[in-house]
Write a protein that holds these residues in place. Sequence first.
Motif, PDB file in Angstrom:
ATOM      1  N   PHE A 109      15.024 -20.209  -2.270  1.00 49.04           N
ATOM      2  CA  PHE A 109      16.199 -19.752  -2.720  1.00 49.04           C
ATOM      3  C   PHE A 109      16.885 -18.675  -1.380  1.00 49.04           C
ATOM      4  N   PRO A 110      18.244 -18.548  -1.628  1.00 45.98           N
ATOM      5  CA  PRO A 110      18.719 -17.897  -0.589  1.00 45.98           C
ATOM      6  C   PRO A 110      18.900 -16.420  -1.175  1.00 45.98           C
ATOM      7  N   HIS A 111      18.280 -16.069  -2.236  1.00 44.64           N
ATOM      8  CA  HIS A 111      18.297 -14.592  -2.667  1.00 44.64           C
ATOM      9  C   HIS A 111      17.303 -14.781  -3.937  1.00 44.64           C
ATOM     10  N   PRO A 112      16.590 -13.544  -4.517  1.00 44.15           N
ATOM     11  CA  PRO A 112      15.846 -13.415  -5.540  1.00 44.15           C
ATOM     12  C   PRO A 112      16.520 -13.518  -6.902  1.00 44.15           C
ATOM     13  N   TYR A 113      17.705 -13.771  -6.989  1.00 42.19           N
ATOM     14  CA  TYR A 113      18.335 -13.580  -8.391  1.00 42.19           C
ATOM     15  C   TYR A 113      18.471 -14.858  -9.106  1.00 42.19           C
ATOM     16  N   TYR A 114      17.398 -15.615  -9.517  1.00 42.52           N
ATOM     17  CA  TYR A 114      17.167 -16.896 -10.144  1.00 42.52           C
ATOM     18  C   TYR A 114      16.456 -16.696 -11.424  1.00 42.52           C
ATOM     19  N   LEU A 115      16.810 -17.668 -12.278  1.00 42.79           N
ATOM     20  CA  LEU A 115      15.912 -17.917 -13.201  1.00 42.79           C
ATOM     21  C   LEU A 115      15.220 -19.331 -13.419  1.00 42.79           C
ATOM     22  N   VAL A 116      13.940 -19.483 -13.403  1.00 44.18           N
ATOM     23  CA  VAL A 116      13.270 -20.929 -13.186  1.00 44.18           C
ATOM     24  C   VAL A 116      12.283 -21.127 -14.379  1.00 44.18           C
ATOM     25  N   TYR A 117      12.615 -22.304 -14.902  1.00 45.71           N
ATOM     26  CA  TYR A 117      11.833 -22.678 -16.227  1.00 45.71           C
ATOM     27  C   TYR A 117      11.325 -24.283 -15.901  1.00 45.71           C
ATOM     28  N   GLY A 118      10.128 -24.494 -16.716  1.00 45.85           N
ATOM     29  CA  GLY A 118       9.801 -26.000 -16.451  1.00 45.85           C
ATOM     30  C   GLY A 118      10.049 -26.922 -18.007  1.00 45.85           C
ATOM     31  N   ASP A 119       9.541 -27.914 -18.013  1.00 53.05           N
ATOM     32  CA  ASP A 119       9.858 -28.776 -19.169  1.00 53.05           C
ATOM     33  C   ASP A 119       8.891 -28.392 -20.046  1.00 53.05           C
ATOM     34  N   ASP A 120       9.535 -28.002 -21.328  1.00 56.61           N
ATOM     35  CA  ASP A 120       8.428 -27.580 -22.496  1.00 56.61           C
ATOM     36  C   ASP A 120       8.252 -28.810 -23.645  1.00 56.61           C
ATOM     37  N   LEU A 121       8.794 -29.901 -23.008  1.00 55.59           N
ATOM     38  CA  LEU A 121       8.678 -31.211 -23.840  1.00 55.59           C
ATOM     39  C   LEU A 121       9.537 -30.985 -25.238  1.00 55.59           C
ATOM     40  N   TYR A 122      10.711 -30.023 -25.407  1.00 55.21           N
ATOM     41  CA  TYR A 122      11.316 -29.837 -26.575  1.00 55.21           C
ATOM     42  C   TYR A 122      12.779 -29.584 -26.402  1.00 55.21           C
ATOM     43  N   ASN A 123      12.960 -28.552 -25.687  1.00 58.03           N
ATOM     44  CA  ASN A 123      14.355 -28.152 -25.158  1.00 58.03           C
ATOM     45  C   ASN A 123      14.842 -28.766 -23.798  1.00 58.03           C
ATOM     46  N   LYS A 124      15.784 -29.385 -23.576  1.00 58.52           N
ATOM     47  CA  LYS A 124      16.318 -29.955 -22.475  1.00 58.52           C
ATOM     48  C   LYS A 124      16.976 -29.214 -21.550  1.00 58.52           C
ATOM     49  N   ASP A 125      17.933 -28.379 -22.163  1.00 60.66           N
ATOM     50  CA  ASP A 125      18.682 -27.570 -21.314  1.00 60.66           C
ATOM     51  C   ASP A 125      18.564 -26.147 -21.330  1.00 60.66           C
ATOM     52  N   ILE A 126      17.545 -25.609 -22.056  1.00 60.38           N
ATOM     53  CA  ILE A 126      17.281 -24.149 -22.120  1.00 60.38           C
ATOM     54  C   ILE A 126      16.024 -23.835 -21.448  1.00 60.38           C
ATOM     55  N   GLY A 127      15.707 -22.799 -20.883  1.00 56.82           N
ATOM     56  CA  GLY A 127      14.502 -22.315 -20.603  1.00 56.82           C
ATOM     57  C   GLY A 127      14.007 -21.354 -21.388  1.00 56.82           C
ATOM     58  N   THR A 128      13.064 -21.672 -22.266  1.00 52.21           N
ATOM     59  CA  THR A 128      12.246 -20.644 -23.360  1.00 52.21           C
ATOM     60  C   THR A 128      11.276 -19.631 -22.744  1.00 52.21           C
ATOM     61  N   HIS A 129      10.757 -20.174 -21.736  1.00 51.24           N
ATOM     62  CA  HIS A 129       9.720 -19.224 -21.096  1.00 51.24           C
ATOM     63  C   HIS A 129      10.014 -19.415 -19.731  1.00 51.24           C
ATOM     64  N   CYS A 130      10.226 -18.343 -18.976  1.00 53.34           N
ATOM     65  CA  CYS A 130      10.801 -18.257 -17.558  1.00 53.34           C
ATOM     66  C   CYS A 130      10.161 -17.565 -16.428  1.00 53.34           C
ATOM     67  N   PHE A 131      10.435 -17.817 -15.391  1.00 49.01           N
ATOM     68  CA  PHE A 131      10.093 -17.138 -14.332  1.00 49.01           C
ATOM     69  C   PHE A 131      11.131 -16.304 -13.482  1.00 49.01           C
ATOM     70  N   ILE A 132      10.971 -15.338 -13.443  1.00 54.44           N
ATOM     71  CA  ILE A 132      11.967 -14.330 -12.778  1.00 54.44           C
ATOM     72  C   ILE A 132      11.346 -13.266 -11.947  1.00 54.44           C
ATOM     73  N   LYS A 133      12.132 -12.661 -10.930  1.00 53.71           N
ATOM     74  CA  LYS A 133      11.750 -11.510  -9.914  1.00 53.71           C
ATOM     75  C   LYS A 133      12.258 -10.248 -10.416  1.00 53.71           C
ATOM     76  N   LYS A 134      11.270  -9.275  -9.808  1.00 55.61           N
ATOM     77  CA  LYS A 134      11.553  -7.948 -10.266  1.00 55.61           C
ATOM     78  C   LYS A 134      13.136  -7.516  -9.895  1.00 55.61           C
ATOM     79  N   GLU A 135      13.659  -7.953  -8.892  1.00 55.46           N
ATOM     80  CA  GLU A 135      15.058  -7.629  -8.332  1.00 55.46           C
ATOM     81  C   GLU A 135      16.003  -8.118  -9.351  1.00 55.46           C
ATOM     82  N   SER A 136      15.792  -8.995 -10.293  1.00 55.12           N
ATOM     83  CA  SER A 136      16.679  -9.400 -11.362  1.00 55.12           C
ATOM     84  C   SER A 136      16.682  -8.425 -12.478  1.00 55.12           C
ATOM     85  N   ILE A 137      15.196  -8.093 -12.911  1.00 54.13           N
ATOM     86  CA  ILE A 137      14.995  -7.314 -13.996  1.00 54.13           C
ATOM     87  C   ILE A 137      15.611  -5.895 -13.702  1.00 54.13           C
ATOM     88  N   ASP A 138      15.519  -5.580 -12.307  1.00 50.95           N
ATOM     89  CA  ASP A 138      16.141  -4.315 -11.920  1.00 50.95           C
ATOM     90  C   ASP A 138      17.519  -4.229 -12.295  1.00 50.95           C
TER      91      ASP A 138
END
Length: 231
Positions: A109-138
């Motif tokens: 990524f060009p910067h750390p401000y992203y939300l990443v998620y996988g396929d939970d085999l149920y929701n197609k277009d929404i990330g329910t359990h996600c990966f995020i960086k500290k920079e975004s939380i701050d």
Amino acid sequence: SRNRPERLAAALNSLFYNAELPEYLRFYIRLDNDDYKKYVGCLNPEIEKQTKFLTGPRLPYLSDNFNELYYQLCESQVKEQDVIFFSSDDVICTSSGWDITIDFTFCDFPHPYYLVYGDDLYNKDIGTHCFIKKESIDVLGYLLPPGYYDYSDTTLNYIFGRLNCKVKLDSLILRHDHWVNNKRPMDQTDKDKARNGYGNGLSSNIKYEMELDKREEAVERLKEAIHKYEK
């Protein structure tokens, strides 16, 4: 986690034993004061030594549990290169090398401000359990928006989606074994949740509708952070 030691153990096993470099994983678990004794000895020893528990009174909203856990236990431990995964005790990872996949994804990524998620085999277009960086939380001021039982994930999806910084990895399978998906029977914890956060405060969908301005403010804060990062 509440009243689900076996499910918690299965969830952590799936992450630990499917990781390419499990020795670098750290697990942080929030338990209620009236429930934590059920979890004593529930984890494999090699996982338990990389796990920290936080116990406290039962909180009415799911997102507040995650925020308390993050700010009391995790924040001081997180390094710049780390990626944070917020998850529940009914998520099973079935993708080998998932940790390397996530590391490479954020490195590209060009910067750390992203939300990443996988396929939970149920929701197609929404990330329910996600990966995020500290920079975004701050920038946001929270791991999950406070005061929500549901819709905290919807809020983050909205914010990062508005910035085109929400990324789904279709090859990363994080199966959500939720009762709604007919993966398991409804248990008491689910029934408590169905009563809308133990009956306290606004229902999450009404709160979500009322907080559009807050979401847009969060979008602007992240947009400014991205701009500064790319200068």
